[in-house]
Design an enzyme around this catalytic site. Structure first.
Site, PDB file in Angstrom:
ATOM      1  N   THR A 123     -13.282 -41.215  46.058  1.00 35.12           N
ATOM      2  CA  THR A 123     -13.647 -42.010  47.237  1.00 35.12           C
ATOM      3  C   THR A 123     -14.266 -41.105  48.289  1.00 35.12           C
ATOM      4  O   THR A 123     -13.949 -39.907  48.346  1.00 35.12           O
ATOM      5  CB  THR A 123     -12.410 -42.720  47.835  1.00 35.12           C
ATOM      6  OG1 THR A 123     -12.841 -43.569  48.891  1.00 35.12           O
ATOM      7  CG2 THR A 123     -11.379 -41.747  48.377  1.00 35.12           C
ATOM      8  N   SER A 139      -3.443 -47.339  29.437  1.00 36.96           N
ATOM      9  CA  SER A 139      -3.369 -47.334  30.894  1.00 36.96           C
ATOM     10  C   SER A 139      -1.975 -46.970  31.383  1.00 36.96           C
ATOM     11  O   SER A 139      -0.975 -47.538  30.913  1.00 36.96           O
ATOM     12  CB  SER A 139      -3.745 -48.747  31.379  1.00 36.96           C
ATOM     13  OG  SER A 139      -3.470 -48.919  32.738  1.00 36.96           O
ATOM     14  N   HIS A 180      -6.877 -39.911  45.754  1.00 37.02           N
ATOM     15  CA  HIS A 180      -5.971 -39.291  46.736  1.00 37.02           C
ATOM     16  C   HIS A 180      -5.907 -37.770  46.601  1.00 37.02           C
ATOM     17  O   HIS A 180      -5.056 -37.135  47.228  1.00 37.02           O
ATOM     18  CB  HIS A 180      -4.582 -39.918  46.639  1.00 37.02           C
ATOM     19  CG  HIS A 180      -4.603 -41.337  47.091  1.00 37.02           C
ATOM     20  ND1 HIS A 180      -4.582 -41.708  48.426  1.00 37.02           N
ATOM     21  CD2 HIS A 180      -4.735 -42.492  46.396  1.00 37.02           C
ATOM     22  CE1 HIS A 180      -4.658 -43.015  48.523  1.00 37.02           C
ATOM     23  NE2 HIS A 180      -4.766 -43.528  47.308  1.00 37.02           N
ATOM     24  N   SER A 192      -0.950 -43.319  44.665  1.00 37.96           N
ATOM     25  CA  SER A 192      -1.072 -43.522  46.113  1.00 37.96           C
ATOM     26  C   SER A 192       0.217 -43.918  46.792  1.00 37.96           C
ATOM     27  O   SER A 192       0.445 -43.564  47.937  1.00 37.96           O
ATOM     28  CB  SER A 192      -2.136 -44.578  46.390  1.00 37.96           C
ATOM     29  OG  SER A 192      -1.781 -45.803  45.787  1.00 37.96           O
ATOM     30  N   LYS A 206     -11.492 -41.399  52.231  1.00 35.23           N
ATOM     31  CA  LYS A 206     -10.184 -40.870  52.632  1.00 35.23           C
ATOM     32  C   LYS A 206     -10.368 -39.443  53.166  1.00 35.23           C
ATOM     33  O   LYS A 206     -10.799 -39.296  54.293  1.00 35.23           O
ATOM     34  CB  LYS A 206      -9.191 -41.016  51.484  1.00 35.23           C
ATOM     35  CG  LYS A 206      -9.042 -42.523  51.087  1.00 35.23           C
ATOM     36  CD  LYS A 206      -7.958 -42.780  50.110  1.00 35.23           C
ATOM     37  CE  LYS A 206      -8.035 -44.149  49.454  1.00 35.23           C
ATOM     38  NZ  LYS A 206      -8.002 -45.325  50.288  1.00 35.23           N
ATOM     39  N   ARG A 216       0.962 -60.416  55.748  1.00 32.19           N
ATOM     40  CA  ARG A 216       0.438 -59.198  56.367  1.00 32.19           C
ATOM     41  C   ARG A 216      -0.133 -59.450  57.753  1.00 32.19           C
ATOM     42  O   ARG A 216      -0.944 -60.357  57.928  1.00 32.19           O
ATOM     43  CB  ARG A 216      -0.640 -58.584  55.480  1.00 32.19           C
ATOM     44  CG  ARG A 216      -0.028 -58.037  54.239  1.00 32.19           C
ATOM     45  CD  ARG A 216      -1.006 -57.691  53.167  1.00 32.19           C
ATOM     46  NE  ARG A 216      -0.227 -57.151  52.055  1.00 32.19           N
ATOM     47  CZ  ARG A 216      -0.552 -56.076  51.379  1.00 32.19           C
ATOM     48  NH1 ARG A 216      -1.661 -55.443  51.631  1.00 32.19           N
ATOM     49  NH2 ARG A 216       0.226 -55.634  50.415  1.00 32.19           N
ATOM     50  N   THR A 226     -25.797 -55.244  44.425  1.00 33.20           N
ATOM     51  CA  THR A 226     -25.227 -55.111  45.768  1.00 33.20           C
ATOM     52  C   THR A 226     -26.028 -54.079  46.556  1.00 33.20           C
ATOM     53  O   THR A 226     -26.575 -53.129  45.987  1.00 33.20           O
ATOM     54  CB  THR A 226     -23.726 -54.718  45.662  1.00 33.20           C
ATOM     55  OG1 THR A 226     -23.169 -54.697  46.971  1.00 33.20           O
ATOM     56  CG2 THR A 226     -23.512 -53.375  45.016  1.00 33.20           C
ATOM     57  N   THR A 227     -26.080 -54.299  47.856  1.00 28.97           N
ATOM     58  CA  THR A 227     -26.829 -53.379  48.726  1.00 28.97           C
ATOM     59  C   THR A 227     -26.201 -51.987  48.674  1.00 28.97           C
ATOM     60  O   THR A 227     -24.975 -51.856  48.654  1.00 28.97           O
ATOM     61  CB  THR A 227     -26.800 -53.912  50.177  1.00 28.97           C
ATOM     62  OG1 THR A 227     -27.363 -55.214  50.167  1.00 28.97           O
ATOM     63  CG2 THR A 227     -27.593 -53.019  51.121  1.00 28.97           C
ATOM     64  N   THR A 277       1.292 -54.448  47.222  1.00 29.86           N
ATOM     65  CA  THR A 277       0.902 -53.032  47.128  1.00 29.86           C
ATOM     66  C   THR A 277       1.950 -52.258  46.336  1.00 29.86           C
ATOM     67  O   THR A 277       1.640 -51.339  45.577  1.00 29.86           O
ATOM     68  CB  THR A 277       0.725 -52.437  48.541  1.00 29.86           C
ATOM     69  OG1 THR A 277      -0.155 -53.293  49.279  1.00 29.86           O
ATOM     70  CG2 THR A 277       0.148 -51.047  48.501  1.00 29.86           C
TER      71      THR A 277
HETATM   72  N1  PLP Z   1      -7.825 -45.901  43.696  1.00 31.86           N
HETATM   73  C1  PLP Z   1      -6.641 -45.675  44.286  1.00 31.86           C
HETATM   74  C2  PLP Z   1      -5.568 -44.976  43.520  1.00 31.86           C
HETATM   75  C3  PLP Z   1      -6.410 -46.096  45.609  1.00 31.86           C
HETATM   76  O1  PLP Z   1      -5.235 -45.883  46.193  1.00 31.86           O
HETATM   77  C4  PLP Z   1      -7.466 -46.749  46.302  1.00 31.86           C
HETATM   78  C5  PLP Z   1      -7.295 -47.210  47.687  1.00 31.86           C
HETATM   79  O2  PLP Z   1      -6.497 -46.810  48.446  1.00 31.86           O
HETATM   80  C6  PLP Z   1      -8.668 -46.949  45.633  1.00 31.86           C
HETATM   81  C7  PLP Z   1      -8.815 -46.529  44.325  1.00 31.86           C
HETATM   82  C8  PLP Z   1      -9.820 -47.617  46.310  1.00 31.86           C
HETATM   83  O3  PLP Z   1     -10.434 -46.699  47.191  1.00 31.86           O
HETATM   84  P1  PLP Z   1     -11.487 -47.220  48.250  1.00 31.86           P
HETATM   85  O4  PLP Z   1     -10.733 -47.374  49.523  1.00 31.86           O
HETATM   86  O5  PLP Z   1     -12.561 -46.185  48.330  1.00 31.86           O
HETATM   87  O6  PLP Z   1     -12.001 -48.511  47.739  1.00 31.86           O
END
Ligand code: PLP
Length: 397
Positions: A245, A137, A217, A189, A248, A22, A277-278, A363
Site C-alpha cells: 500500500t 489461504s 503493514h 493487521s 500507510k 460504526r 477505473t480512473t 474487522t
Molecule cells: N491488506 C491488509 C492486510 C490490510 O490491513 C489493508 C487495510 O488496512 C489492506 C490490504 C488494504 O489497504 P488499502 O488501505 O491500501 O486499501
C-alpha cells in the site's frame, strides 16, 4: 412481497443492538501537527492525540512529500482525468511503477486505487483466467484477499493461521500437477503477528505453488531497505508477487503489486479492477515516490517508532495491562466485548484526549474486540507515559 427497505432497516437495528454499529469521529489535523487531531464536541473543536493512525512513520506530513505533491498538482491538476488506457498514464505513474519494481527487486509493478483493489483485482484475474488453480489461504487473511479469491470461483483450501506445517500437509495432499497459489500476509493487521515467511516460501516452492504476499503493514518499515518483511537477506526465497500500500507507512494513497513482468502484464491486460477505473492522481504518485526515496535510505524514523513501541509495551507490562504479544509494531489490547470496547475508547477521548477507535466485528471475529494501539514515529515519550496511565484508569474503571 419482500420489503427491501424493511430488511435494510432491520439489519441496521440488529447491528446497533449488538454494539457493532460504526460511528466515525469527525476530525481535522490540529495546528500543532502530527499526531494531534481536533474533533468536534458540543460545537467546539477539542484537541486529542491520535493512537490509531496507520500513518506509521508520519510521512503524510513530511515537508518534502507535501511539497512534491503540491508541485505535481500544479503541473498536472488534481485528477489524472482517465483510466490508465485512456489518458491516465502520466510520467508520475510510470516513474513510481519503476521505483516500486526497483525497491522490491522485481521486474515490474502495477498501481491500483488501493491495496484492497490490488488484492481483489489481481487474485480475481488470476483465478478467473486459470479456473483450475487452487488457492491455499491463511485462515486469517484480510477481507480483500478473501474477496479476490472468492470472486473467481476457484477451489480454496484454508491453512491454520501462520502454520507452515499445516500448509505443507495440505499442499502435499493436493494434486501435484494442478496449478496452485499460496496467499498470505507478512504482518497481520489486527493481531500484529508476523508470519513464518521464510518457511511458507520454502514449502510453497517445494510444492510448485506460486506465492502472493500482502506486505501492507510491513512496507516502509521492515527489511534492509524498508521494502517490507521479505526485503531481508535472511529470507533467501522471495515471493512471486508482493502486494503493498502507499496509504500507510508511505503516507500517500493507493496500492500496487510487484512481480514478474509477464504476470504484471497479465493483470494489466485482463484485470477489471485495473482497467475500468480512473488512475491515481499524479500528485499522489509523486508524493509517494518522494516518500519512498526518503524511506529507502532512512532508518531514523523506523528506529524511533520501534523505540516508542518498546517503551509503550514496557510500561503496559509494568502496569499489568495485558496485550497480545508479537514481534511487530501493532499492539492489540483485547477487550472481548463491543460495548465495553466502545465505552473505554469513549472515555479515553472525552476525559483524556486520547483517540483510539474501537475494533469490532467484522474487522475482527466476535469476542476478539480490541483496542488496536498504534504508536507512530510522531509520538513522544511523555505522550506514551500519559497514554498508559489513562489506559490503566479506563480499563480498570
Ligand atoms: N491488506 C491488509 C492486510 C490490510 O490491513 C489493508 C487495510 O488496512 C489492506 C490490504 C488494504 O489497504 P488499502 O488501505 O491500501 O486499501
Amino acid at each position: 412481497m419482500f420489503d427491501i427497505h424493511r430488511h435494510i432497516s432491520q439489519e441496521l437495528t440488529t447491528l446497533k443492538m449488538k454494539g457493532n454499529y460504526r460511528l466515525f469521529l469527525h476530525q481535522v489535523r490540529d495546528e500543532s501537527g502530527n499526531p494531534y487531531i481536533k474533533y468536534k464536541k458540543d460545537g467546539k473543536w477539542i484537541r486529542a492525540v491520535n493512537y490509531c493512525s496507520n500513518d506509521y512513520l508520519a510521512m503524510s506530513t513530511h515537508p518534502g512529500v507535501v511539497e512534491e505533491s503540491i508541485k505535481a498538482t500544479q503541473m498536472y491538476g488534481l485528477s489524472s482525468g482517465g483510466t490508465r488506457n485512456i489518458s491516465g498514464t502520466t510520467d508520475a505513474h510510470i516513474s513510481l511503477e519503476k521505483k516500486l519494481a526497483l525497491w522490491h527487486k522485481k521486474e515490474a509493478s502495477l498501481l491500483f486505487g488501493s491495496a484492497y483493489i490490488a488484492n481483489l483485482a489481481t487474485l480475481q484475474t488470476i483465478g478467473r483466467r486459470i479456473p483450475d488453480l487452487t488457492f491455499f489461504s491463511d485462515e486469517k487473511n484480510h477481507a480483500s484477499l478473501i474477496e479476490g479469491m472468492r470472486s473467481g470461483g476457484n477451489k480454496k483450501i484454508l491453512f491454520r493461521h501462520n502454520d507452515a506445517r499445516d500448509l505443507e500437509q495440505k499442499l502435499a495432499a493436493s494434486d501435484p500437477f494442478s496449478p496452485k497459489m499460496v496467499v498470505f500476509e507478512s504482518i497481520y493487521s489486527m493481531n500484529g503477528q508476523i508470519a513464518p515467511v521464510s518457511e511458507i516460501l520454502r514449502i510453497s516452492r517445494k510444492h510448485n505453488a506460486l506465492t502472493y504476499i500482502d506486505e501492507v503493514h510491513a512496507i516502509g518499515m521492515y527489511g534492509d531497505r524498508n521494502a517490507g518483511y521479505c526485503d531481508q537477506t535472511s529470507i533467501p526465497n522471495k515471493p512471486d508477487i508482493v502486494n503493498g500500500t502507499l496509504s500507510k507507512a508511505i503516507g500517500a494513497f493507493g496500492g500496487y503489486i510487484a512481480g514478474p513482468a509477464e504476470i504484471i502484464d497479465f493483470v494489466r491486460s485482463f484485470g477489471s479492477g485495473f482497467i475500468f477505473t480512473t488512475s491515481l492522481p499524479p500528485s499522489v504518485c509523486s508524493g509517494a515516490e518522494k516518500s519512498i526515496d526518503i524511506l529507502m535510505h532512512d532508518k531514523v524514523r523506523v528506529t524511533k517508532m520501534k523505540a516508542m513501541v518498546s517503551l509503550f509495551r514496557k510500561l503496559l507490562k509494568e502496569d499489568d495491562i495485558h496485550f497480545k504479544s508479537n514481534a511487530s509494531h501493532i499492539t492489540p489490547i483485547t477487550i472481548g466485548n463491543p460495548s465495553k470496547c466502545k465505552s473505554v475508547t469513549d472515555r479515553l477521548l472525552s476525559e483524556f484526549g486520547i483517540y483510539i477507535q474501537p475494533i469490532n466485528y467484522p474487522t475482527v471475529p466476535y469476542g476478539d474486540e480490541c483496542l488496536r494501539v498504534i504508536i507512530t514515529a510522531a509520538h513522544q515519550e511523555d505522550q506514551i507515559f500519559h497514554l498508559v496511565k489513562c489506559l490503566k484508569i479506563c480499563l480498570d474503571g
